[in-house]
Design a protein around this motif. Structure first.
Motif, PDB file in Angstrom:
ATOM      1  N   THR A  13       5.173   0.250  27.480  1.00 23.06           N
ATOM      2  CA  THR A  13       5.554   1.602  27.906  1.00 23.06           C
ATOM      3  C   THR A  13       6.707   1.393  28.874  1.00 23.06           C
ATOM      4  O   THR A  13       6.536   0.756  29.914  1.00 23.06           O
ATOM      5  N   SER A  14       7.881   1.917  28.518  1.00 26.02           N
ATOM      6  CA  SER A  14       9.043   1.605  29.354  1.00 26.02           C
ATOM      7  C   SER A  14       9.958   2.814  29.547  1.00 26.02           C
ATOM      8  O   SER A  14      10.134   3.627  28.642  1.00 26.02           O
ATOM      9  N   CYS A  15      10.508   2.920  30.754  1.00 29.61           N
ATOM     10  CA  CYS A  15      11.467   3.985  31.076  1.00 29.61           C
ATOM     11  C   CYS A  15      12.629   3.385  31.852  1.00 29.61           C
ATOM     12  O   CYS A  15      12.442   2.443  32.628  1.00 29.61           O
ATOM     13  N   SER A  16      13.801   3.958  31.625  1.00 25.54           N
ATOM     14  CA  SER A  16      14.983   3.459  32.331  1.00 25.54           C
ATOM     15  C   SER A  16      15.840   4.624  32.797  1.00 25.54           C
ATOM     16  O   SER A  16      15.751   5.729  32.250  1.00 25.54           O
ATOM     17  N   ILE A  17      16.651   4.361  33.804  1.00 25.33           N
ATOM     18  CA  ILE A  17      17.685   5.318  34.213  1.00 25.33           C
ATOM     19  C   ILE A  17      19.025   4.601  34.043  1.00 25.33           C
ATOM     20  O   ILE A  17      19.236   3.513  34.588  1.00 25.33           O
ATOM     21  N   ILE A  18      19.901   5.245  33.254  1.00 28.31           N
ATOM     22  CA  ILE A  18      21.210   4.657  32.961  1.00 28.31           C
ATOM     23  C   ILE A  18      22.286   5.607  33.495  1.00 28.31           C
ATOM     24  O   ILE A  18      22.299   6.791  33.135  1.00 28.31           O
ATOM     25  N   GLN A  19      23.139   5.102  34.360  1.00 28.25           N
ATOM     26  CA  GLN A  19      24.219   5.957  34.881  1.00 28.25           C
ATOM     27  C   GLN A  19      25.562   5.411  34.391  1.00 28.25           C
ATOM     28  O   GLN A  19      25.917   4.262  34.689  1.00 28.25           O
ATOM     29  N   ASP A  20      26.276   6.213  33.628  1.00 22.85           N
ATOM     30  CA  ASP A  20      27.576   5.812  33.047  1.00 22.85           C
ATOM     31  C   ASP A  20      27.498   4.424  32.400  1.00 22.85           C
ATOM     32  O   ASP A  20      28.379   3.575  32.598  1.00 22.85           O
ATOM     33  N   GLY A  21      26.420   4.175  31.682  1.00 20.95           N
ATOM     34  CA  GLY A  21      26.259   2.921  30.942  1.00 20.95           C
ATOM     35  C   GLY A  21      25.644   1.792  31.737  1.00 20.95           C
ATOM     36  O   GLY A  21      25.330   0.744  31.176  1.00 20.95           O
ATOM     37  N   LEU A  22      25.467   1.989  33.046  1.00 18.90           N
ATOM     38  CA  LEU A  22      24.893   0.922  33.880  1.00 18.90           C
ATOM     39  C   LEU A  22      23.393   1.145  34.094  1.00 18.90           C
ATOM     40  O   LEU A  22      22.962   2.290  34.294  1.00 18.90           O
ATOM     41  N   VAL A  23      22.644   0.056  34.094  1.00 21.13           N
ATOM     42  CA  VAL A  23      21.194   0.160  34.250  1.00 21.13           C
ATOM     43  C   VAL A  23      20.837   0.280  35.734  1.00 21.13           C
ATOM     44  O   VAL A  23      21.044  -0.649  36.510  1.00 21.13           O
ATOM     45  N   LEU A  24      20.320   1.456  36.124  1.00 17.87           N
ATOM     46  CA  LEU A  24      19.879   1.631  37.517  1.00 17.87           C
ATOM     47  C   LEU A  24      18.432   1.186  37.679  1.00 17.87           C
ATOM     48  O   LEU A  24      18.045   0.662  38.720  1.00 17.87           O
ATOM     49  N   SER A  25      17.634   1.431  36.653  1.00 18.42           N
ATOM     50  CA  SER A  25      16.243   0.948  36.691  1.00 18.42           C
ATOM     51  C   SER A  25      15.744   0.747  35.274  1.00 18.42           C
ATOM     52  O   SER A  25      16.227   1.390  34.329  1.00 18.42           O
ATOM     53  N   ASN A  26      14.796  -0.171  35.134  1.00 14.85           N
ATOM     54  CA  ASN A  26      14.220  -0.470  33.821  1.00 14.85           C
ATOM     55  C   ASN A  26      12.786  -0.934  34.070  1.00 14.85           C
ATOM     56  O   ASN A  26      12.541  -2.093  34.341  1.00 14.85           O
ATOM     57  N   ILE A  27      11.858   0.016  34.007  1.00 17.60           N
ATOM     58  CA  ILE A  27      10.458  -0.320  34.294  1.00 17.60           C
ATOM     59  C   ILE A  27       9.729  -0.562  32.974  1.00 17.60           C
ATOM     60  O   ILE A  27       9.765   0.290  32.080  1.00 17.60           O
ATOM     61  N   VAL A  28       9.115  -1.734  32.853  1.00 19.38           N
ATOM     62  CA  VAL A  28       8.398  -2.082  31.617  1.00 19.38           C
ATOM     63  C   VAL A  28       6.939  -2.351  31.970  1.00 19.38           C
ATOM     64  O   VAL A  28       6.646  -3.235  32.776  1.00 19.38           O
ATOM     65  N   TYR A  29       6.058  -1.568  31.370  1.00 14.77           N
ATOM     66  CA  TYR A  29       4.615  -1.821  31.540  1.00 14.77           C
ATOM     67  C   TYR A  29       4.070  -2.410  30.229  1.00 14.77           C
ATOM     68  O   TYR A  29       4.087  -1.756  29.189  1.00 14.77           O
ATOM     69  N   THR A  30       3.645  -3.680  30.278  1.00 17.62           N
ATOM     70  CA  THR A  30       3.082  -4.317  29.080  1.00 17.62           C
ATOM     71  C   THR A  30       1.584  -4.091  29.071  1.00 17.62           C
ATOM     72  O   THR A  30       0.889  -4.418  30.025  1.00 17.62           O
ATOM     73  N   GLN A  31       1.095  -3.508  27.982  1.00 21.07           N
ATOM     74  CA  GLN A  31      -0.327  -3.156  27.893  1.00 21.07           C
ATOM     75  C   GLN A  31      -1.164  -4.409  27.652  1.00 21.07           C
ATOM     76  O   GLN A  31      -1.306  -4.864  26.525  1.00 21.07           O
ATOM     77  N   LYS A  32      -1.709  -4.938  28.718  1.00 22.67           N
ATOM     78  CA  LYS A  32      -2.469  -6.209  28.666  1.00 22.67           C
ATOM     79  C   LYS A  32      -3.763  -6.076  27.872  1.00 22.67           C
ATOM     80  O   LYS A  32      -4.315  -7.063  27.400  1.00 22.67           O
TER      81      LYS A  32
END
Ligand code: KG4
Ligand code: ZN
Length: 335
Positions: A13-32
């Protein structure tokens, strides 16, 4: 332009914030939770996405210091993947898109893996050979430009990631098998067993890994438990070497056949340390611009979903076509 990326195609389960093509955040939750079942259980994956998605979005927003109201568009994976998992992500994204009155940009997961190689890669340029090595695909594409792709090599049965996962299962290792085999092989003897390097006679550019997996199965059936336990890392390393040699053999054929300088390798298997080091050993001194996707963008992540959405918008001079009617497509391909 601020884009929220959402990825829920399988068990991340992952969400990201991209500003003008740059990665501001990339949170990845791996379902263990799937580890105890030895593989992904689709129904559990959907429920986990449903439970985690709001939390992961909030984390992604707070890490990038962005408010929900600052977002200009939402990008989300609509295929390929598990139908239930895709439905959760896509419907969540549609709801947010309607609620915030901002456009929805559906993204092809495989294409996102392809362009993950552009993230933090200052020398990224067209044309390039894209080597996509994921859990479900082993393909080489000639990419002339955005939306101009030619399939050069495909896999006729198990993909390389599947070969890692199924091989790990035969060896009694945990799911997902790729990282386990990688870790176990690090100081082991990869010449311990000479596993076959699969070759498809009728289509020499294509991959096939199911025969190799069967060889491992027969080998393991022929030895006793004690020998297996004492030599587990050498067996794993030998099996890994056969996969990596096969990948590199076809890559070399593709490089010889197509006059392209830039080669980008992506997907979960691109995280493999032997794949990375042996590629460097073979091609490090060549004039090729050959690079692996940054480790954090190899396996499934939402940064690649948001970045591809931005690249697609940039390619169309930021004329955004919102697509709220997009349905999930579990077997979506790039052809
Ligand atoms: O690209 P990905 O995250 O998901 C798909 O779109 O399929 O790839 C997952 C695959 C799994 O088969 C996993 O075992 C493999 O990537 N993988 C690895 C490594 N890390 C993940 N295979 C070999 N070595 C690794 N370090
Ligand atoms: Zn993937």
């Amino acid at each position: 332009m601020i884009i929220l990326g959402i990825e829920t195609s399988c068990d991340e389960t992952s969400c990201s914030i991209i500003q003008d093509g740059l990665v501001l955040s990339n949170i990845v939750y791996t379902q263990k939770i799937h580890e105890e079942y030895g593989g992904v259980v689709p129904e559990i994956a959907s429920r986990e996405h449903d439970k985690r998605l709001p939390i992961i979005i909030n984390k992604s927003l707070s890490e990038s210091r962005i408010e929900l109201s600052d977002i200009d568009a939402i990008s989300v994976t609509y295929g390929a993947g598990l139908i239930g998992s895709l439905i959760v992500g896509l419907n969540f994204a549609k709801g947010l898109s309607i609620g915030l009155n901002i456009p929805l940009i559906p993204i092809n997961h495989l294409e996102a893996h392809m362009f993950a190689s552009s993230i933090d890669n200052p020398s990224f340029e067209y044309p390039f050979l894209s080597f996509l090595v994921t859990g479900g695909h082993t393909q080489i594409w000639l990419v002339n430009n955005m939306d101009d792709y030619l399939l050069i090599s495909d896999c006729i049965d198990d993909a390389a990631g599947e070969a890692f996962d199924k091989g790990a299962r035969i060896l009694g290792l945990r799911y997902p098998g790729g990282p386990e085999i990688d870790r176990l092989s690090s100081n082991a003897d990869s010449d311990f067993i000479d596993f076959p390097r699969p070759f498809v006679k009728s289509s020499p550019m294509d991959f096939s890994f199911s025969g190799l997996k069967t060889s491992l199965y027969y080998y393991c059936s022929s030895i006793d438990n004690k020998f297996m336990n004492n030599n587990l890392s050498n067996i794993a390393a030998s099996y890994q070497e056969a996969i990596i040699d096969t990948l590199l053999d076809k890559l070399r054929s593709a490089i010889d056949k197509y006059d392209v300088r830039n080669i980008y390798i992506s997907g979960g298997v691109a995280a493999n340390s032997r794949f990375r080091s042996k590629t460097n050993l073979l091609f490090g001194n060549s004039s090729l611009n050959i690079s692996f996707t940054d480790l954090k963008y190899c396996t499934d992540n939402a940064a690649m979903i948001g970045v591809l959405a931005y690249m697609k918008l940039e390619n169309k001079d930021f004329n955004i076509d919102s697509n709220l009617s997009q349905e999930p497509i579990p077997n979506l391909s790039l052809e």
